[in-house]
Design an enzyme around this catalytic site. Structure first.
Site: not given
Ligand code: ZN
Length: 229
Positions: A143, A145
């Site tokens: 991930d 982000r």
């Protein structure tokens, strides 16, 4: 406490009336910004009592309901059932309209790996990898982000305290580290379909999302190679 990132400033804001296919209507005040650290064109949608021209929480009102929503072209725009992004965004817009707050639309497609790589990861998932394993197989983190721009936008909007509309504890943790006080984490609904069941189960298991999924899950209709059974 001074923020741990360069300050961004509000560049423009403009009202945008919105109508959804199911008939729901609202008006957003859409904010653009100068100084966002990654140079991308992220947006803040002020909704409900935050759709006015001069929103601020410096007058001691309740912390606004805020959802940082990561862009998902296939789910948000085209109704893809590979994920639950479209229904989550639709739910968030209505709930924030009622509560007053902001939807932060973050241009970090595919957990930050980009649109083409996200589609490549779908192809790998059809060979049996889960969503996180597929990202790693493509050379990305599980991930990628980063919520720095979300914190920059909140700071520019004058917000230090927010109620966070999210099932993702990583969003609350990152915002907290960036100096945003999360007064409350408000869960979103579960938008389950046969096509996204495996994806949601993986998010719940691997991403430690707070999702109440029914057992047994509906069968995913995706066979090897992406063919629909
Ligand atoms: Zn999605």
């Amino acid at each position: 406490m001074s923020p741990r990132f360069p300050a961004a400033t509000i560049r423009t804001h403009v009202p945008v009336p919105m109508r959804y296919a199911d008939g729901f209507t609202t008006t957003a005040r859409v904010f653009t910004f100068d100084g966002l650290v990654d140079g991308r064109q992220h947006l803040a949608f002020g909704l409900g009592d935050r759709a006015g021209a001069f929103p601020t929480d410096r007058d001691g009102r309740q912390p606004p309901l805020v959802r940082p929503h990561s862009e998902c072209l296939t789910g948000d725009v085209f109704g893809s059932e590979r994920c639950d992004c479209g229904p989550q965004m639709r739910e968030a817009v209505e709930r924030i309209t009622h509560a007053g707050g902001y939807l932060l639309y973050l241009r970090q497609e595919g957990r930050g790996i980009g649109l083409y790589a996200k589609l490549d990861a779908y192809a790998l998932q059809d060979t049996g990898l889960d969503t996180y394993e597929a990202n790693r197989a493509l050379g990305f983190g599980e991930d990628e982000r980063d919520y720095t721009v979300a914190a920059q936008m909140l700071h520019a909007l004058g917000l230090t305290h927010v109620a966070l509309l999210s099932n993702n504890p990583d969003k609350a943790a990152q915002l907290g580290q960036l100096g945003v006080t999360v007064t409350e984490q408000v869960p979103t609904g579960v938008h389950l379909s046969a096509a996204n069941a495996r994806y949601l189960a993986t998010k719940a298991r691997r991403g430690v999302h707070t999702l109440d999924l029914p057992v047994p899950l509906p069968l995913a209709p995706w066979g090897p190679g992406g063919a629909r059974r």
